[in-house]
Design a protein around this motif. Structure first.
Motif, PDB file in Angstrom:
ATOM      1  N   SER A 100     -75.099 -76.363 -35.262  1.00  0.00           N
ATOM      2  CA  SER A 100     -75.006 -75.830 -36.568  1.00  0.00           C
ATOM      3  C   SER A 100     -76.236 -75.229 -37.227  1.00  0.00           C
ATOM      4  N   ASN A 101     -77.508 -76.140 -36.946  1.00  0.00           N
ATOM      5  CA  ASN A 101     -78.640 -75.634 -37.623  1.00  0.00           C
ATOM      6  C   ASN A 101     -78.971 -74.204 -37.060  1.00  0.00           C
ATOM      7  N   THR A 102     -78.700 -73.974 -35.650  1.00  0.00           N
ATOM      8  CA  THR A 102     -79.220 -72.820 -34.983  1.00  0.00           C
ATOM      9  C   THR A 102     -78.466 -71.742 -35.310  1.00  0.00           C
ATOM     10  N   ALA A 103     -77.070 -72.097 -35.793  1.00  0.00           N
ATOM     11  CA  ALA A 103     -76.026 -70.886 -36.034  1.00  0.00           C
ATOM     12  C   ALA A 103     -76.711 -70.376 -37.533  1.00  0.00           C
ATOM     13  N   ALA A 104     -77.002 -71.379 -38.462  1.00  0.00           N
ATOM     14  CA  ALA A 104     -77.223 -71.003 -40.001  1.00  0.00           C
ATOM     15  C   ALA A 104     -78.721 -70.232 -39.823  1.00  0.00           C
ATOM     16  N   LEU A 105     -79.466 -70.754 -39.068  1.00  0.00           N
ATOM     17  CA  LEU A 105     -80.809 -69.871 -39.010  1.00  0.00           C
ATOM     18  C   LEU A 105     -80.830 -68.652 -38.114  1.00  0.00           C
ATOM     19  N   ASP A 106     -79.865 -68.279 -37.330  1.00  0.00           N
ATOM     20  CA  ASP A 106     -79.417 -67.119 -36.990  1.00  0.00           C
ATOM     21  C   ASP A 106     -79.076 -66.236 -37.891  1.00  0.00           C
ATOM     22  N   ASP A 107     -77.924 -66.642 -38.601  1.00  0.00           N
ATOM     23  CA  ASP A 107     -77.543 -65.971 -39.608  1.00  0.00           C
ATOM     24  C   ASP A 107     -78.600 -65.635 -40.871  1.00  0.00           C
ATOM     25  N   LEU A 108     -79.329 -66.444 -41.159  1.00  0.00           N
ATOM     26  CA  LEU A 108     -80.538 -66.152 -41.908  1.00  0.00           C
ATOM     27  C   LEU A 108     -81.035 -65.206 -41.409  1.00  0.00           C
ATOM     28  N   ALA A 167     -80.817 -62.768 -39.462  1.00  0.00           N
ATOM     29  CA  ALA A 167     -80.039 -61.555 -39.473  1.00  0.00           C
ATOM     30  C   ALA A 167     -80.120 -60.872 -41.000  1.00  0.00           C
ATOM     31  N   GLU A 168     -80.369 -61.502 -41.978  1.00  0.00           N
ATOM     32  CA  GLU A 168     -80.312 -61.102 -43.533  1.00  0.00           C
ATOM     33  C   GLU A 168     -81.785 -60.511 -43.791  1.00  0.00           C
ATOM     34  N   ILE A 169     -82.749 -61.254 -43.154  1.00  0.00           N
ATOM     35  CA  ILE A 169     -84.094 -61.018 -43.596  1.00  0.00           C
ATOM     36  C   ILE A 169     -84.604 -59.841 -42.695  1.00  0.00           C
ATOM     37  N   SER A 170     -85.730 -59.178 -43.220  1.00  0.00           N
ATOM     38  CA  SER A 170     -86.208 -58.058 -42.303  1.00  0.00           C
ATOM     39  C   SER A 170     -87.055 -58.741 -41.186  1.00  0.00           C
ATOM     40  N   GLU A 171     -87.114 -57.550 -40.095  1.00  0.00           N
ATOM     41  CA  GLU A 171     -87.729 -57.924 -39.159  1.00  0.00           C
ATOM     42  C   GLU A 171     -89.116 -58.588 -39.040  1.00  0.00           C
ATOM     43  N   ASN A 172     -90.015 -58.259 -39.946  1.00  0.00           N
ATOM     44  CA  ASN A 172     -91.154 -58.540 -40.038  1.00  0.00           C
ATOM     45  C   ASN A 172     -91.404 -60.185 -40.524  1.00  0.00           C
ATOM     46  N   TYR A 173     -90.222 -60.853 -41.191  1.00  0.00           N
ATOM     47  CA  TYR A 173     -90.450 -61.991 -41.912  1.00  0.00           C
ATOM     48  C   TYR A 173     -89.273 -62.978 -41.136  1.00  0.00           C
ATOM     49  N   ARG A 174     -89.100 -62.642 -39.869  1.00  0.00           N
ATOM     50  CA  ARG A 174     -87.968 -63.311 -38.971  1.00  0.00           C
ATOM     51  C   ARG A 174     -88.663 -64.982 -38.651  1.00  0.00           C
ATOM     52  N   ILE A 175     -87.634 -65.733 -38.890  1.00  0.00           N
ATOM     53  CA  ILE A 175     -88.200 -67.155 -38.595  1.00  0.00           C
ATOM     54  C   ILE A 175     -88.125 -67.486 -37.010  1.00  0.00           C
ATOM     55  N   THR A 176     -89.241 -68.006 -36.374  1.00  0.00           N
ATOM     56  CA  THR A 176     -89.101 -68.507 -35.118  1.00  0.00           C
ATOM     57  C   THR A 176     -88.589 -69.981 -34.922  1.00  0.00           C
ATOM     58  N   VAL A 177     -87.438 -70.021 -34.288  1.00  0.00           N
ATOM     59  CA  VAL A 177     -86.771 -71.296 -34.066  1.00  0.00           C
ATOM     60  C   VAL A 177     -87.193 -71.894 -32.847  1.00  0.00           C
ATOM     61  N   LEU A 178     -87.787 -73.190 -32.642  1.00  0.00           N
ATOM     62  CA  LEU A 178     -87.803 -73.801 -31.636  1.00  0.00           C
ATOM     63  C   LEU A 178     -87.208 -75.063 -31.537  1.00  0.00           C
ATOM     64  N   GLN A 179     -86.320 -75.242 -30.534  1.00  0.00           N
ATOM     65  CA  GLN A 179     -85.520 -76.478 -30.182  1.00  0.00           C
ATOM     66  C   GLN A 179     -85.939 -77.444 -29.176  1.00  0.00           C
ATOM     67  N   ILE A 180     -86.076 -78.665 -29.489  1.00  0.00           N
ATOM     68  CA  ILE A 180     -86.148 -79.517 -28.683  1.00  0.00           C
ATOM     69  C   ILE A 180     -85.017 -80.679 -28.701  1.00  0.00           C
ATOM     70  N   LYS A 181     -84.666 -81.067 -27.499  1.00  0.00           N
ATOM     71  CA  LYS A 181     -83.550 -81.881 -27.256  1.00  0.00           C
ATOM     72  C   LYS A 181     -83.713 -83.234 -28.011  1.00  0.00           C
ATOM     73  N   TYR A 182     -84.585 -84.001 -27.587  1.00  0.00           N
ATOM     74  CA  TYR A 182     -84.878 -85.049 -27.936  1.00  0.00           C
ATOM     75  C   TYR A 182     -86.023 -85.303 -29.235  1.00  0.00           C
ATOM     76  N   LEU A 183     -85.818 -84.393 -30.147  1.00  0.00           N
ATOM     77  CA  LEU A 183     -86.915 -84.535 -31.044  1.00  0.00           C
ATOM     78  C   LEU A 183     -87.400 -85.841 -31.782  1.00  0.00           C
ATOM     79  N   ASN A 184     -86.218 -86.589 -32.032  1.00  0.00           N
ATOM     80  CA  ASN A 184     -86.565 -87.927 -32.574  1.00  0.00           C
ATOM     81  C   ASN A 184     -87.006 -88.987 -31.517  1.00  0.00           C
TER      82      ASN A 184
END
Length: 75
Positions: free
Chosen positions: A41-49, A51-68
């Motif tokens: 759900s977090n990944t999908a929400a960040l993908d939507d965000l 898509a809404e912002i310009s390419e210069n300001y895209r957010i890099t998303v790093l996923q770690i399976k066992y972050l906690n």
């Protein structure tokens, strides 16, 4: 090293995650990089965000399976 890093690991649905990220970015600033767990759900929400912002300001998303389970490195 990036100076603007947010660490998020919360279980929620996509719409709630999208509301959370929009509110966080509106009250603070747009981040360069976000570290999240494997929550789809977090990944999908960040993908939507990204898509809404310009390419210069895209957010890099790093996923770690066992972050906690990560411990800070000893000094």
């Amino acid at each position: 090293m990036y100076s603007n890093i947010a660490v998020l690991c919360v279980s929620r649905d996509k719409s709630a995650a999208l509301v959370f990220f929009r509110k966080a970015f509106r009250s603070n600033y747009l981040l360069e990089k976000i570290v999240i767990d494997k929550s789809s759900s977090n990944t999908a929400a960040l993908d939507d965000l990204n898509a809404e912002i310009s390419e210069n300001y895209r957010i890099t998303v790093l996923q770690i399976k066992y972050l906690n389970n990560i411990r800070p490195a000893a000094k």
